[in-house]
Every structure is written in C-alpha cells, then in structure tokens.
Scaffold this active site. Structure first.
Site, PDB file in Angstrom:
ATOM      1  N   GLU A 255       0.853  -1.193   0.000  1.00  0.00           N
ATOM      2  CA  GLU A 255       0.000   0.000   0.000  1.00  0.00           C
ATOM      3  C   GLU A 255       0.884   1.235   0.000  1.00  0.00           C
ATOM      4  O   GLU A 255       1.790   1.310   0.821  1.00  0.00           O
ATOM      5  CB  GLU A 255      -0.916   0.011   1.234  1.00  0.00           C
ATOM      6  CG  GLU A 255      -1.865  -1.181   1.260  1.00  0.00           C
ATOM      7  CD  GLU A 255      -2.791  -1.213   2.473  1.00  0.00           C
ATOM      8  OE1 GLU A 255      -2.795  -0.241   3.259  1.00  0.00           O
ATOM      9  OE2 GLU A 255      -3.524  -2.198   2.629  1.00  0.00           O
ATOM     10  N   HIS A 274      -7.701   1.680   1.801  1.00  0.00           N
ATOM     11  CA  HIS A 274      -7.669   1.314   3.221  1.00  0.00           C
ATOM     12  C   HIS A 274      -8.488   2.299   4.067  1.00  0.00           C
ATOM     13  O   HIS A 274      -7.984   2.883   5.034  1.00  0.00           O
ATOM     14  CB  HIS A 274      -6.215   1.246   3.717  1.00  0.00           C
ATOM     15  CG  HIS A 274      -6.046   0.379   4.931  1.00  0.00           C
ATOM     16  ND1 HIS A 274      -4.956  -0.425   5.141  1.00  0.00           N
ATOM     17  CD2 HIS A 274      -6.841   0.194   6.014  1.00  0.00           C
ATOM     18  CE1 HIS A 274      -5.085  -1.054   6.297  1.00  0.00           C
ATOM     19  NE2 HIS A 274      -6.232  -0.704   6.835  1.00  0.00           N
TER      20      HIS A 274
HETATM   21  P1  NAD Z   1     -10.666  -9.984  15.882  1.00  0.00           P
HETATM   22  O1  NAD Z   1      -9.355 -10.317  16.488  1.00  0.00           O
HETATM   23  O2  NAD Z   1     -11.809  -9.598  16.773  1.00  0.00           O
HETATM   24  O3  NAD Z   1     -11.163 -11.214  14.988  1.00  0.00           O
HETATM   25  C1  NAD Z   1     -10.334 -11.927  14.116  1.00  0.00           C
HETATM   26  C2  NAD Z   1     -10.865 -13.348  14.068  1.00  0.00           C
HETATM   27  O4  NAD Z   1     -10.159 -14.070  13.051  1.00  0.00           O
HETATM   28  C3  NAD Z   1     -10.677 -14.129  15.384  1.00  0.00           C
HETATM   29  O5  NAD Z   1     -11.929 -14.605  15.857  1.00  0.00           O
HETATM   30  C4  NAD Z   1      -9.759 -15.283  14.993  1.00  0.00           C
HETATM   31  O6  NAD Z   1     -10.082 -16.486  15.684  1.00  0.00           O
HETATM   32  C5  NAD Z   1     -10.054 -15.408  13.501  1.00  0.00           C
HETATM   33  N1  NAD Z   1      -9.039 -16.143  12.752  1.00  0.00           N
HETATM   34  C6  NAD Z   1      -7.706 -16.239  12.976  1.00  0.00           C
HETATM   35  N2  NAD Z   1      -7.134 -17.037  12.041  1.00  0.00           N
HETATM   36  C7  NAD Z   1      -8.123 -17.445  11.215  1.00  0.00           C
HETATM   37  C8  NAD Z   1      -8.157 -18.286  10.058  1.00  0.00           C
HETATM   38  N3  NAD Z   1      -7.059 -18.879   9.587  1.00  0.00           N
HETATM   39  N4  NAD Z   1      -9.346 -18.474   9.454  1.00  0.00           N
HETATM   40  C9  NAD Z   1     -10.473 -17.903   9.924  1.00  0.00           C
HETATM   41  N5  NAD Z   1     -10.504 -17.117  11.029  1.00  0.00           N
HETATM   42  C10 NAD Z   1      -9.337 -16.882  11.649  1.00  0.00           C
HETATM   43  O7  NAD Z   1     -10.368  -8.826  14.828  1.00  0.00           O
HETATM   44  P2  NAD Z   1     -11.416  -7.810  14.158  1.00  0.00           P
HETATM   45  O8  NAD Z   1     -11.553  -6.607  15.028  1.00  0.00           O
HETATM   46  O9  NAD Z   1     -12.628  -8.530  13.742  1.00  0.00           O
HETATM   47  O10 NAD Z   1     -10.573  -7.347  12.871  1.00  0.00           O
HETATM   48  C11 NAD Z   1     -10.179  -8.279  11.864  1.00  0.00           C
HETATM   49  C12 NAD Z   1      -9.096  -7.663  10.998  1.00  0.00           C
HETATM   50  O11 NAD Z   1      -9.668  -6.615  10.206  1.00  0.00           O
HETATM   51  C13 NAD Z   1      -7.972  -6.963  11.774  1.00  0.00           C
HETATM   52  O12 NAD Z   1      -6.959  -7.862  12.139  1.00  0.00           O
HETATM   53  C14 NAD Z   1      -7.473  -5.935  10.796  1.00  0.00           C
HETATM   54  O13 NAD Z   1      -6.387  -6.473  10.077  1.00  0.00           O
HETATM   55  C15 NAD Z   1      -8.642  -5.710   9.848  1.00  0.00           C
HETATM   56  N6  NAD Z   1      -9.204  -4.334   9.915  1.00  0.00           N
HETATM   57  C16 NAD Z   1      -9.170  -3.565   8.795  1.00  0.00           C
HETATM   58  C17 NAD Z   1      -9.739  -2.294   8.799  1.00  0.00           C
HETATM   59  C18 NAD Z   1      -9.771  -1.437   7.555  1.00  0.00           C
HETATM   60  O14 NAD Z   1      -9.915  -0.232   7.651  1.00  0.00           O
HETATM   61  N7  NAD Z   1      -9.655  -2.010   6.384  1.00  0.00           N
HETATM   62  C19 NAD Z   1     -10.296  -1.781   9.979  1.00  0.00           C
HETATM   63  C20 NAD Z   1     -10.329  -2.605  11.113  1.00  0.00           C
HETATM   64  C21 NAD Z   1      -9.771  -3.884  11.072  1.00  0.00           C
END
Ligand code: NAD
Length: 300
Positions: A255, A274
């Site tokens: 990015e 993003h």
């Molecule tokens: P979170 O930690 O609450 O949830 C992530 C989930 O993914 C967990 O329940 C975990 O068990 C699961 N997981 C781990 N490995 C896995 C796999 N191999 N297959 C399936 N599930 C799996 O996180 P969240 O708050 O839900 O956020 C998720 C992700 O979104 C963050 O890590 C971040 O990278 C991304 N995010 C992006 C933006 C954006 O602006 N684009 C904003 C917020 C978060």
C-alpha cells in the site's frame, strides 16, 4: 488522530502530533529517544530495532485494530504495553462490507460513466442479484465478522461462518444467526465472501487459486482485513477470466499499489485506499479510546 483526543493528551503530556513522521523513520527514531508513548496507525512499523532506540517507551497506542505492523513479541520482552482500538471501527468496516456487497451483486456501479455519456446499458445490467435470500460467508468471526453477520441478516441474507478458534457450540454463532462450518464448505455455499482475519503466518494467502476456484462463478469477494490474506495474482486472473462475479479490496499486499500491480485494469473490481474502518465517527471513537488508554497507562 482526532484533534479533541490530541488536546486531551496535551492536558497531561508534551505531545508531538506529526503525521509526516510516517514517511520519515529516521526522524521518528531520533525523537523516540525521549518518548514515553508512541501512537501509530497501520503504516509505521514498530520493530524490535525501533524499540531498542526508545529506552523510555512503555506504551504503544494503535489507532485501529490490526497489529501486523507491531512486533508484539519484542514489545512483550521489553515490557511495552500495546493498546489497539478494539471495536471502535467495527461499525465502519461492517457498513463498508454491506455497501460493496450490494454494489457488486447488482453491477449498477458500472453504469455511471456510460449513462452520463448518453448510453443506456439496461440489458447488460439486468442480471443483478438481490442480497436477500443469498448466503454470506464470513471468514474470521471476531468483533468485525460478528457485526457483519448481524447486518447481513438484517438485509435478509443467510450467514455461514468459519473461524478455527471458535468451537462449534460457541454462543456467538447462535446469537448472530450464523451457521459455523468448515472453510471449504463456507466458500462453496457463498454468494458473498467477506474476510475478517488478522494477517499472521497462518492467514497469509488464505485465499489462493485453489480457494478461489471453490467459489460460485457469480460470487463476490470483499477484503477489508489485510492484503496478504488474498493472493492478488490469483484474484486478478479469476476476475479477468469471469470465474468470479466481482471483488472489493480495501487492503493490499503493498500500500499504495505499485505501478504494474496485477489489479490494474481488472474488471468488476472496486478498489479503495484502506478506508473501510475510517469515518468521521469511527475516527473520533478510535482516537478517544486510544488516548484514554495511553493516558491511563502513563498516569497509573
Ligand atoms: P478480531 O481479532 O476480533 O477477529 C479476528 C478473528 O479471526 C478471530 O476470531 C480469529 O479467531 C479469527 N481467525 C484467525 N485465524 C483465522 C483463520 N485462519 N481463518 C479464519 N478465522 C481466523 O479482529 P477484528 O476486530 O474482527 O478485525 C479483523 C481484521 O480486520 C484486523 O486484524 C485488521 O487487520 C482488519 N481491519 C481492517 C480495517 C480497515 O480499515 N480495512 C479496519 C479494522 C480492522
């Protein structure tokens, strides 16, 4: 960082709020010699080497959720606490997922330029799909995935989910009306696939050529998690060959995108820089949450 949150920190500390430091790592390292806390978004790489140059540092605030830019092990070893803004931007991401799903299922977004130019591509766009009655697969069922599931149910979708860290009888499946299943079954069942996993070793290229082949040819794929989770070359091939209905990507392996990215000029693809988690409201929530956590830790 939202200005009121910066002001709240200024009431207690000397604060240097300078977004240009993202692009000046050497200057950042110099400044960190005196810093007790560092607050970053997703681009600043908080590495072990950076921490070694910050002897006073005890707190890292993360204006967001993903922690893939922070060397968590190195923080732990040095006793540096890390505070993400857990939950504070989930609504923004979830709404982005619903919005892009609806746009892609209808294909209507393709028509603005043509209609403005006097064309009338009504028959080409007459094969859109309704979300209601379709199935959404939520890959990664944490904070954001669960909220997406609830919103999808609200527009009449059936929801299936995959998360290897959740047992089949975890309460969240039932609470959100989601059927937990294997990764492959979820991909095969879906009209919309949305990915909400952290970027870690086991999720790198989680969706590669083999997984994309499991999707229905009209299915649409939304990625707001991290770029490295989807194989961009394989996705570009699938879209160019019409093996997939469409995709929306908010995050990328690199990015901003580099010249010559495989994603340039690919059809049925929505690209955003993003911003899925960034709204006026989420920025205020994220900033005030991180400011208060950092403040509590430093004043404790
Ligand atoms: P979170 O930690 O609450 O949830 C992530 C989930 O993914 C967990 O329940 C975990 O068990 C699961 N997981 C781990 N490995 C896995 C796999 N191999 N297959 C399936 N599930 C799996 O996180 P969240 O708050 O839900 O956020 C998720 C992700 O979104 C963050 O890590 C971040 O990278 C991304 N995010 C992006 C933006 C954006 O602006 N684009 C904003 C917020 C978060």
């Amino acid at each position: 960082m939202d200005a009121p949150a910066v002001d709240s920190l200024r009431r207690h500390f000397d604060v240097l709020a300078d977004a240009s430091l993202v692009d000046e790592p050497d200057r950042l390292r110099g400044l960190l010699v005196e810093a007790d806390a560092l607050i970053v978004r997703n681009r600043t790489q908080v590495t072990a080497a950076l921490l070694d140059d910050a002897p006073r540092l005890s707190v890292v605030g993360r204006l967001g959720v993903g922690l893939d830019n922070i060397a968590l092990g190195a923080c732990r070893e040095r006793g540096v606490q890390v505070f993400p803004a857990t939950g504070a931007n989930a609504a923004a991401v979830a709404e982005y997922v619903i919005a892009t799903s609806l746009l892609l299922l209808r294909g209507a977004y393709l028509s603005s330029t043509a209609v403005a130019q006097g064309q009338w591509p009504r028959s080409a766009l007459s094969n859109g799909r309704e979300a209601a009655g379709g199935t959404m697969a939520v890959i990664g069922f944490g904070g954001i995935g669960r909220l997406v599931a609830q919103l999808a149910r609200g527009i009449g979708m059936g929801v299936v989910g995959y998360d290897p860290q959740l047992p089949a009888d975890a309460a969240c499946w039932q609470e959100t009306g989601t059927r937990g299943m294997s990764f492959d079954d979820a991909l095969r069942a879906a009209d919309v696939v949305t990915v909400h996993v952290p970027l870690v070793e086991t999720t790198h290229n989680l969706l590669g050529p083999a997984q994309l082949k499991m999707l229905k040819p009209h299915a649409v794929l939304i990625n707001t998690s991290r770029g490295g989770v989807i194989d961009e070359n394989a996705l570009a091939d699938a879209l160019r060959q019409g093996r997939l209905g469409g995709a929306a990507l908010d995050v990328f392996a690199d990015e901003p995108l580099k010249a010559g990215s495989p994603l340039a000029g690919v059809p049925n693809l929505i690209l955003t820089p993003h911003i899925a988690g960034l709204t006026m409201q989420s920025n205020a929530r994220v900033s005030s949450l991180v400011a208060s956590r950092v403040m509590d830790a430093l004043l404790a």
